[in-house]
Scaffold this motif. Structure first.
Motif, PDB file in Angstrom:
ATOM      1  N   TYR A  80       0.786  -1.235   0.000  1.00  0.00           N
ATOM      2  CA  TYR A  80       0.000   0.000   0.000  1.00  0.00           C
ATOM      3  C   TYR A  80       0.821   1.290   0.000  1.00  0.00           C
ATOM      4  O   TYR A  80       0.316   2.329  -0.438  1.00  0.00           O
ATOM      5  CB  TYR A  80      -0.953   0.014   1.194  1.00  0.00           C
ATOM      6  CG  TYR A  80      -2.065  -1.000   1.074  1.00  0.00           C
ATOM      7  CD1 TYR A  80      -3.186  -0.743   0.288  1.00  0.00           C
ATOM      8  CD2 TYR A  80      -1.991  -2.223   1.738  1.00  0.00           C
ATOM      9  CE1 TYR A  80      -4.209  -1.667   0.166  1.00  0.00           C
ATOM     10  CE2 TYR A  80      -3.009  -3.166   1.623  1.00  0.00           C
ATOM     11  CZ  TYR A  80      -4.114  -2.879   0.836  1.00  0.00           C
ATOM     12  OH  TYR A  80      -5.116  -3.791   0.709  1.00  0.00           O
ATOM     13  N   ALA A  81       2.067   1.263   0.483  1.00  0.00           N
ATOM     14  CA  ALA A  81       2.853   2.501   0.511  1.00  0.00           C
ATOM     15  C   ALA A  81       3.084   3.071  -0.887  1.00  0.00           C
ATOM     16  O   ALA A  81       2.917   4.282  -1.098  1.00  0.00           O
ATOM     17  CB  ALA A  81       4.173   2.282   1.238  1.00  0.00           C
ATOM     18  N   PRO A  82       3.435   2.246  -1.890  1.00  0.00           N
ATOM     19  CA  PRO A  82       3.586   2.807  -3.239  1.00  0.00           C
ATOM     20  C   PRO A  82       2.280   3.377  -3.795  1.00  0.00           C
ATOM     21  O   PRO A  82       2.302   4.376  -4.528  1.00  0.00           O
ATOM     22  CB  PRO A  82       4.061   1.610  -4.069  1.00  0.00           C
ATOM     23  CG  PRO A  82       4.673   0.676  -3.078  1.00  0.00           C
ATOM     24  CD  PRO A  82       3.845   0.831  -1.843  1.00  0.00           C
ATOM     25  N   LYS A  83       1.154   2.782  -3.445  1.00  0.00           N
ATOM     26  CA  LYS A  83      -0.139   3.304  -3.900  1.00  0.00           C
ATOM     27  C   LYS A  83      -0.405   4.663  -3.276  1.00  0.00           C
ATOM     28  O   LYS A  83      -0.872   5.594  -3.954  1.00  0.00           O
ATOM     29  CB  LYS A  83      -1.255   2.325  -3.533  1.00  0.00           C
ATOM     30  CG  LYS A  83      -1.172   0.981  -4.245  1.00  0.00           C
ATOM     31  CD  LYS A  83      -2.282   0.050  -3.784  1.00  0.00           C
ATOM     32  CE  LYS A  83      -2.177  -1.310  -4.472  1.00  0.00           C
ATOM     33  NZ  LYS A  83      -3.233  -2.255  -3.997  1.00  0.00           N
ATOM     34  N   ALA A  84      -0.110   4.795  -1.978  1.00  0.00           N
ATOM     35  CA  ALA A  84      -0.301   6.076  -1.310  1.00  0.00           C
ATOM     36  C   ALA A  84       0.629   7.132  -1.894  1.00  0.00           C
ATOM     37  O   ALA A  84       0.226   8.283  -2.133  1.00  0.00           O
ATOM     38  CB  ALA A  84      -0.062   5.925   0.187  1.00  0.00           C
ATOM     39  N   ALA A  85       1.881   6.746  -2.145  1.00  0.00           N
ATOM     40  CA  ALA A  85       2.856   7.680  -2.707  1.00  0.00           C
ATOM     41  C   ALA A  85       2.453   8.109  -4.116  1.00  0.00           C
ATOM     42  O   ALA A  85       2.580   9.287  -4.479  1.00  0.00           O
ATOM     43  CB  ALA A  85       4.237   7.041  -2.712  1.00  0.00           C
ATOM     44  N   ALA A  86       1.957   7.165  -4.910  1.00  0.00           N
ATOM     45  CA  ALA A  86       1.526   7.486  -6.274  1.00  0.00           C
ATOM     46  C   ALA A  86       0.318   8.417  -6.275  1.00  0.00           C
ATOM     47  O   ALA A  86       0.131   9.216  -7.209  1.00  0.00           O
ATOM     48  CB  ALA A  86       1.197   6.203  -7.032  1.00  0.00           C
ATOM     49  N   ALA A  87      -0.497   8.336  -5.222  1.00  0.00           N
ATOM     50  CA  ALA A  87      -1.675   9.204  -5.113  1.00  0.00           C
ATOM     51  C   ALA A  87      -1.314  10.605  -4.632  1.00  0.00           C
ATOM     52  O   ALA A  87      -2.187  11.472  -4.548  1.00  0.00           O
ATOM     53  CB  ALA A  87      -2.690   8.575  -4.169  1.00  0.00           C
ATOM     54  N   GLY A  88      -0.029  10.817  -4.289  1.00  0.00           N
ATOM     55  CA  GLY A  88       0.428  12.143  -3.908  1.00  0.00           C
ATOM     56  C   GLY A  88       0.754  12.325  -2.445  1.00  0.00           C
ATOM     57  O   GLY A  88       1.216  13.401  -2.042  1.00  0.00           O
ATOM     58  N   ALA A  89       0.524  11.291  -1.629  1.00  0.00           N
ATOM     59  CA  ALA A  89       0.843  11.399  -0.205  1.00  0.00           C
ATOM     60  C   ALA A  89       2.338  11.183   0.021  1.00  0.00           C
ATOM     61  O   ALA A  89       2.950  10.332  -0.630  1.00  0.00           O
ATOM     62  CB  ALA A  89       0.050  10.372   0.593  1.00  0.00           C
ATOM     63  N   VAL A  90       2.918  11.943   0.940  1.00  0.00           N
ATOM     64  CA  VAL A  90       4.277  11.651   1.393  1.00  0.00           C
ATOM     65  C   VAL A  90       4.165  10.539   2.423  1.00  0.00           C
ATOM     66  O   VAL A  90       3.521  10.705   3.463  1.00  0.00           O
ATOM     67  CB  VAL A  90       4.947  12.889   2.011  1.00  0.00           C
ATOM     68  CG1 VAL A  90       6.334  12.530   2.529  1.00  0.00           C
ATOM     69  CG2 VAL A  90       5.026  14.009   0.999  1.00  0.00           C
ATOM     70  N   VAL A  91       4.777   9.401   2.135  1.00  0.00           N
ATOM     71  CA  VAL A  91       4.705   8.240   3.023  1.00  0.00           C
ATOM     72  C   VAL A  91       5.879   8.270   3.989  1.00  0.00           C
ATOM     73  O   VAL A  91       7.041   8.393   3.573  1.00  0.00           O
ATOM     74  CB  VAL A  91       4.722   6.928   2.209  1.00  0.00           C
ATOM     75  CG1 VAL A  91       4.857   5.721   3.142  1.00  0.00           C
ATOM     76  CG2 VAL A  91       3.461   6.813   1.353  1.00  0.00           C
ATOM     77  N   ILE A  92       5.578   8.182   5.271  1.00  0.00           N
ATOM     78  CA  ILE A  92       6.613   8.027   6.303  1.00  0.00           C
ATOM     79  C   ILE A  92       6.411   6.636   6.878  1.00  0.00           C
ATOM     80  O   ILE A  92       5.431   6.376   7.579  1.00  0.00           O
ATOM     81  CB  ILE A  92       6.498   9.116   7.372  1.00  0.00           C
ATOM     82  CG1 ILE A  92       6.645  10.498   6.718  1.00  0.00           C
ATOM     83  CG2 ILE A  92       7.563   8.923   8.457  1.00  0.00           C
ATOM     84  CD1 ILE A  92       6.428  11.665   7.661  1.00  0.00           C
ATOM     85  N   ASP A  93       7.319   5.736   6.543  1.00  0.00           N
ATOM     86  CA  ASP A  93       7.112   4.312   6.793  1.00  0.00           C
ATOM     87  C   ASP A  93       7.945   3.827   7.969  1.00  0.00           C
ATOM     88  O   ASP A  93       9.161   4.017   7.999  1.00  0.00           O
ATOM     89  CB  ASP A  93       7.479   3.515   5.539  1.00  0.00           C
ATOM     90  CG  ASP A  93       7.236   2.030   5.710  1.00  0.00           C
ATOM     91  OD1 ASP A  93       6.200   1.666   6.304  1.00  0.00           O
ATOM     92  OD2 ASP A  93       8.087   1.230   5.279  1.00  0.00           O
ATOM     93  N   ASN A  94       7.280   3.172   8.924  1.00  0.00           N
ATOM     94  CA  ASN A  94       7.963   2.685  10.117  1.00  0.00           C
ATOM     95  C   ASN A  94       8.485   1.261   9.976  1.00  0.00           C
ATOM     96  O   ASN A  94       9.161   0.760  10.865  1.00  0.00           O
ATOM     97  CB  ASN A  94       7.010   2.761  11.326  1.00  0.00           C
ATOM     98  CG  ASN A  94       7.733   2.609  12.634  1.00  0.00           C
ATOM     99  OD1 ASN A  94       8.665   3.343  12.917  1.00  0.00           O
ATOM    100  ND2 ASN A  94       7.330   1.630  13.439  1.00  0.00           N
TER     101      ASN A  94
END
Length: 340
Positions: A80-94
């Motif tokens: 899901y992180a790449p999907k969120a990033a592609a949608a324009g969100a900055v992902v901060i992944d733990n």
């Protein structure tokens, strides 16, 4: 206009702490969305004085989200992180998934906030391992002053680092000892109550565990690739709070008093170092706090330029949730992120 923020893994230990810290630090969010798996639908989580309804991850659209905090494990982040990033969100992944990706900044803001400028390569920023995060906060000011050559660290890591089930296991095993019930390890390889286990994560070919390898690789990526580091990571029967005994060898001379003064002024550090009974910090005292505590600062007489220090921090905060929120704050402060 404020930010639209999503917290993925909102029902877990770290996800709940992220929500607490976002509220405590009054992060400029107009909307905060608590996201978890579909089995959590119907639950709520606290955000300041409010309760947030859980939203299902598998059907959530990240379009319009400015920042997405991920704390649901590598499997969820991978999907899901790449999907969120592609949608324009900055992902901060733990999770550990992206930490060693050369196109993903691995950041502790007190140490290498400058690395955040490269986040747009994948729109993902990695949060380091909990044990590494608190260690590099303490090492950074000392490295800047005297250049660290080698580090030997032994960790004493709380069970909360292994999740809710691990905390429940410590509680149930402790009770079982007192009432003479049988003890059957489930989340750990051996009994954790009244015991210590020198094994965190999987074993690697060289005999080290992956947790120990993470400390080496992440320190070199964030602080200095020339630092030699060896670690022994141990799980201890403490609910929250990681402790570390750190031996440091420097290229240049540095006295214990000089180190103490540097650490007192360093961002994120709080020195409690009285050479008397109780003149140091233990995990129980650091829970719920933002600081990385440093005690027992003393010369190591076995090497030319050596020091020993004791470092304690709330692993759910600085080791995970707090650091993630500080990354978001640093993005905003550096002008790298504005609300959409």
């Amino acid at each position: 206009m404020g930010f639209r923020v999503a917290v993925v893994g909102a029902t877990g230990n770290v996800g709940r702490e992220m929500l607490n810290i976002l509220a405590e630090r009054d992060f400029g969010a107009d909307e905060v969305i608590a996201i978890a798996s579909r089995k959590s639908i119907g639950q709520t989580v606290g955000y300041g004085e409010r309760e947030l309804d859980i939203v299902a991850l598998d059907s959530f659209d990240f379009t319009g989200v400015d920042i997405a905090f991920f704390s649901a494990g590598s499997g969820v982040s991978k999907e899901y992180a790449p999907k969120a990033a592609a949608a324009g969100a900055v992902v901060i992944d733990n999770s550990s998934l992206y930490r060693m990706d050369p196109d993903v900044p691995l950041v502790v803001p007190e140490v290498n906030a400058h690395a955040l400028k490269d986040f747009k390569k994948k729109n993902i920023i990695a949060n380091p391992n909990c044990s590494t995060a608190q260690m590099v906060v303490a090492l950074k000011p000392l490295h800047d002053e005297a250049t660290i050559k080698r580090v030997v660290v032994s960790t004493y890591q709380s069970v909360s680092g292994a999740g809710n089930a691990a905390m429940d296991e410590l509680f149930s095993q402790t009770r079982a000892v007192f009432v003479n019930d049988p003890i059957q390890p489930e989340n750990f390889t051996k009994q954790i109550a009244f015991n210590v286990i020198p094994h965190i994560d999987v074993f690697m070919d060289d005999g080290s565990t992956k947790e120990e390898w993470k400390m080496v690789a992440e320190t070199q990526k964030m602080l200095d690739p020339d630092i030699k580091l060896t670690a022994t990571a141990v799980r201890v029967p403490v609910f929250v709070g990681h402790s570390e005994a750190i031996n440091i060898e420097f290229e240049k001379p540095i006295a214990s008093g000089e180190a103490r003064a540097l650490l007192r002024e360093a961002p994120g550090c709080l020195v409690v170092d009285k050479r008397e009974d109780g003149g140091y910090v233990t995990p129980v005292e650091c829970v719920g706090d933002f600081a990385t505590y440093i005690s027992r600062i003393r010369k190591d007489p076995t090497v030319e330029n050596g020091l020993n220090i004791w470092v304690v921090s709330d692993n759910l905060r600085k080791g995970a949730a707090l650091n993630a929120v500080q990354i978001a704050e640093s993005l905003v402060n550096q002008g790298l992120l504005t609300a959409s």
